[in-house]
Design a protein around this motif. Structure first.
Motif, PDB file in Angstrom:
ATOM      1  N   LEU A  20      39.053  -5.993  56.642  1.00  0.00           N
ATOM      2  CA  LEU A  20      38.779  -7.371  57.037  1.00  0.00           C
ATOM      3  C   LEU A  20      37.360  -7.532  57.561  1.00  0.00           C
ATOM      4  O   LEU A  20      36.701  -8.542  57.296  1.00  0.00           O
ATOM      5  CB  LEU A  20      39.787  -7.825  58.103  1.00  0.00           C
ATOM      6  N   MET A  21      36.879  -6.527  58.283  1.00  0.00           N
ATOM      7  CA  MET A  21      35.508  -6.590  58.792  1.00  0.00           C
ATOM      8  C   MET A  21      34.506  -6.590  57.640  1.00  0.00           C
ATOM      9  O   MET A  21      33.541  -7.361  57.645  1.00  0.00           O
ATOM     10  CB  MET A  21      35.234  -5.403  59.714  1.00  0.00           C
ATOM     11  N   LEU A  22      34.740  -5.759  56.635  1.00  0.00           N
ATOM     12  CA  LEU A  22      33.837  -5.730  55.483  1.00  0.00           C
ATOM     13  C   LEU A  22      33.914  -7.031  54.687  1.00  0.00           C
ATOM     14  O   LEU A  22      32.898  -7.534  54.201  1.00  0.00           O
ATOM     15  CB  LEU A  22      34.165  -4.536  54.591  1.00  0.00           C
ATOM     16  N   GLY A  23      35.117  -7.596  54.549  1.00  0.00           N
ATOM     17  CA  GLY A  23      35.261  -8.879  53.870  1.00  0.00           C
ATOM     18  C   GLY A  23      34.557  -9.997  54.610  1.00  0.00           C
ATOM     19  O   GLY A  23      33.905 -10.853  54.005  1.00  0.00           O
ATOM     20  N   MET A  24      34.658  -9.996  55.930  1.00  0.00           N
ATOM     21  CA  MET A  24      33.971 -10.999  56.742  1.00  0.00           C
ATOM     22  C   MET A  24      32.456 -10.852  56.586  1.00  0.00           C
ATOM     23  O   MET A  24      31.745 -11.848  56.426  1.00  0.00           O
ATOM     24  CB  MET A  24      34.368 -10.841  58.210  1.00  0.00           C
ATOM     25  N   MET A  25      31.973  -9.611  56.591  1.00  0.00           N
ATOM     26  CA  MET A  25      30.547  -9.371  56.430  1.00  0.00           C
ATOM     27  C   MET A  25      30.067  -9.851  55.053  1.00  0.00           C
ATOM     28  O   MET A  25      29.027 -10.499  54.939  1.00  0.00           O
ATOM     29  CB  MET A  25      30.252  -7.878  56.576  1.00  0.00           C
TER      30      MET A  25
END
Length: 72
Positions: A20-25
């Motif tokens: 999720l953090m990579l998708g948000m980034m």
């Protein structure tokens, strides 16, 4: 209960959080690069990101609220 049975859900939760953090980034940097969002629109933590970027941000934030459910 064996150790792998206990630790597997923990590792899945950690991988989900990093995903999720990579998708948000990805979505936030894409919005900045395309000009869809400007820095002046998002200063002071204003939620003026595109809808998809906000969905990832809220899901990422919820990952830190979920473990509280399992401590009771």
């Amino acid at each position: 209960m064996s150790i792998p049975t206990i630790l597997l859900p923990l590792f899945v939760e950690v991988l989900l959080t990093f995903g999720l953090m990579l998708g948000m980034m990805y979505h936030r940097t894409g919005a900045i690069r395309s000009g869809e969002t400007r820095f002046s629109e998002i200063s002071m933590r204003e939620p003026n990101w595109p809808k998809r970027a906000n969905q990832f941000a809220y899901a990422f934030s919820n990952q830190f609220e979920l473990p509280v459910c399992f401590t009771c």
